[in-house]
Design a protein around this motif. Structure first.
Motif, short mmCIF file in Angstrom:
data_model
loop_
_atom_site.label_atom_id
_atom_site.label_comp_id
_atom_site.label_asym_id
_atom_site.label_seq_id
_atom_site.Cartn_x
_atom_site.Cartn_y
_atom_site.Cartn_z
N LEU A 83 -2.94 5.83 -0.17
CA LEU A 83 -2.32 7.12 0.15
C LEU A 83 -1.91 7.20 1.62
CD1 LEU A 83 -4.54 9.56 -1.92
CD2 LEU A 83 -2.13 9.02 -2.29
N ILE A 84 -2.81 6.77 2.50
CA ILE A 84 -2.49 6.77 3.93
C ILE A 84 -1.37 5.77 4.21
CG2 ILE A 84 -3.40 6.16 6.21
CD1 ILE A 84 -6.12 7.23 5.21
N GLY A 85 -1.42 4.63 3.56
CA GLY A 85 -0.39 3.61 3.75
C GLY A 85 0.98 4.08 3.31
N LEU A 86 1.05 4.80 2.19
CA LEU A 86 2.35 5.31 1.73
C LEU A 86 2.96 6.25 2.76
CD1 LEU A 86 1.58 5.97 -2.04
CD2 LEU A 86 3.19 4.30 -1.11
N TRP A 92 7.10 4.27 9.29
CA TRP A 92 7.32 2.92 9.83
C TRP A 92 7.47 2.92 11.35
CZ3 TRP A 92 6.25 -1.02 6.85
CH2 TRP A 92 6.61 -2.30 7.24
N ASP A 93 6.53 3.60 12.02
CA ASP A 93 6.52 3.58 13.48
C ASP A 93 5.33 2.77 13.97
OD1 ASP A 93 4.60 5.38 12.76
OD2 ASP A 93 5.09 6.85 14.30
N ILE A 94 5.30 2.51 15.24
CA ILE A 94 4.32 1.58 15.82
C ILE A 94 2.88 2.11 15.70
CG2 ILE A 94 4.53 2.41 18.19
CD1 ILE A 94 4.23 -1.23 17.19
N SER A 95 2.68 3.41 15.86
CA SER A 95 1.32 3.93 15.81
C SER A 95 0.77 3.92 14.39
CB SER A 95 1.28 5.35 16.39
OG SER A 95 2.09 6.21 15.60
N GLY A 96 1.59 4.22 13.45
CA GLY A 96 1.12 4.29 12.07
C GLY A 96 0.93 2.94 11.43
N ILE A 97 1.76 1.98 11.77
CA ILE A 97 1.68 0.69 11.11
C ILE A 97 0.41 -0.07 11.50
CG2 ILE A 97 2.99 -0.74 12.72
CD1 ILE A 97 3.46 -0.72 8.96
N GLY A 148 0.48 -6.90 -0.48
CA GLY A 148 0.79 -5.70 0.30
C GLY A 148 0.31 -5.80 1.73
N THR A 149 -0.87 -6.35 1.93
CA THR A 149 -1.40 -6.54 3.28
C THR A 149 -0.52 -7.51 4.07
OG1 THR A 149 -3.64 -6.09 2.53
CG2 THR A 149 -3.42 -7.24 4.61
N GLY A 150 -0.06 -8.56 3.40
CA GLY A 150 0.85 -9.50 4.05
C GLY A 150 2.17 -8.85 4.45
N ALA A 151 2.70 -8.01 3.58
CA ALA A 151 3.96 -7.32 3.90
C ALA A 151 3.78 -6.35 5.06
CB ALA A 151 4.47 -6.57 2.66
N ILE A 152 2.64 -5.66 5.08
CA ILE A 152 2.38 -4.72 6.17
C ILE A 152 2.21 -5.47 7.49
CG2 ILE A 152 0.66 -3.11 7.09
CD1 ILE A 152 0.30 -2.16 4.16
N HIS A 153 1.45 -6.56 7.47
CA HIS A 153 1.25 -7.33 8.69
C HIS A 153 2.54 -8.00 9.16
CE1 HIS A 153 -3.03 -6.98 9.63
NE2 HIS A 153 -3.20 -6.82 8.33
N ALA A 154 3.40 -8.37 8.23
CA ALA A 154 4.70 -8.93 8.63
C ALA A 154 5.57 -7.85 9.26
CB ALA A 154 5.40 -9.53 7.43
N GLY A 155 5.40 -6.62 8.81
CA GLY A 155 6.17 -5.51 9.36
C GLY A 155 5.69 -5.03 10.71
N VAL A 156 4.51 -5.42 11.12
CA VAL A 156 4.00 -5.02 12.44
C VAL A 156 4.91 -5.55 13.54
CG1 VAL A 156 2.10 -5.31 14.08
CG2 VAL A 156 1.60 -4.70 11.73
N GLY A 157 5.32 -6.82 13.42
CA GLY A 157 6.22 -7.40 14.41
C GLY A 157 7.56 -6.68 14.47
N ASP A 158 8.08 -6.30 13.31
CA ASP A 158 9.34 -5.56 13.27
C ASP A 158 9.20 -4.18 13.90
OD1 ASP A 158 10.51 -7.70 12.02
OD2 ASP A 158 10.35 -6.84 10.00
#
Length: 172
Positions: A83-86, A92-97, A148-158
């Motif tokens: 729920l928090i992740g959604l 998709w900002d730096i603090s939330g990701i 999902g964890t991999g996708a989120i961690h890949a999105g941290v760099g973006d």
């Protein structure tokens, strides 16, 4: 474009995980309730150490108690993380990701612990059909949560790159 793909992938996987963790929580909560209701009558014929064992379940095998308890924990934490992740993946900002990435790792580790007890329970044999369903859904949730964890961690760099582009001033 790549950031949007990672964001969409993470959002869809988080939706799937929310459903899987809801199923895990419902079945594990039923198993705990069923175990509490039936343990008094079943444990009365056991020897003293087993009568006072706090994680005795009158169905399944000796790994059932640990598996059900950790599945319930993983389900509740996984639902909260999803729920928090959604919410944060939509922003998709730096603090939330960063918050989503940290909570996703914690939730995945609890799911892996429950998945390990599911494997032990499968190895020991004799389980109820509800426990088999819980085992399968827990193993599937562990795999999808890893993606999902991999996708989120890949999105941290973006997210970091996007935040740096929006900052005013000279860049080095």
């Amino acid at each position: 474009m790549a950031s949007g793909t990672k964001q969409t992938t993470a959002f869809l996987i988080l939706l799937l995980n929310l459903g899987l963790y809801t199923i895990i929580t419902i079945i594990a909560a039923w198993a705990v309730n069923h175990g509490i209701q039936r343990s008094r009558e079943s444990a009365s014929g056991l020897s003293v150490p087993l009568q006072i064992f706090p994680i005795y379940f009158p169905f399944g095998n000796m790994a059932t108690g640990f598996f059900v308890i950790f599945s319930l924990l993983a389900g509740v934490v996984g639902m909260g993380t999803s729920l928090i992740g959604l919410q944060h993946v939509k922003q998709w900002d730096i603090s939330g990701i960063y918050a989503v990435a940290a909570s996703s790792m914690m939730s995945w580790s609890l799911t892996l612990l429950a998945m390990g007890f599911a494997c032990k329970e499968i190895n020991l044999g004799y389980r109820d059909s509800n426990l088999r369903t819980l085992e399968v859904v827990t193993i599937i949730a562990g795999a999808t949560h890893m993606i999902g964890t991999g996708a989120i961690h890949a999105g941290v760099g973006d997210a970091i790159a996007d935040a740096q582009q929006r900052l005013p001033g000279p860049r080095s």
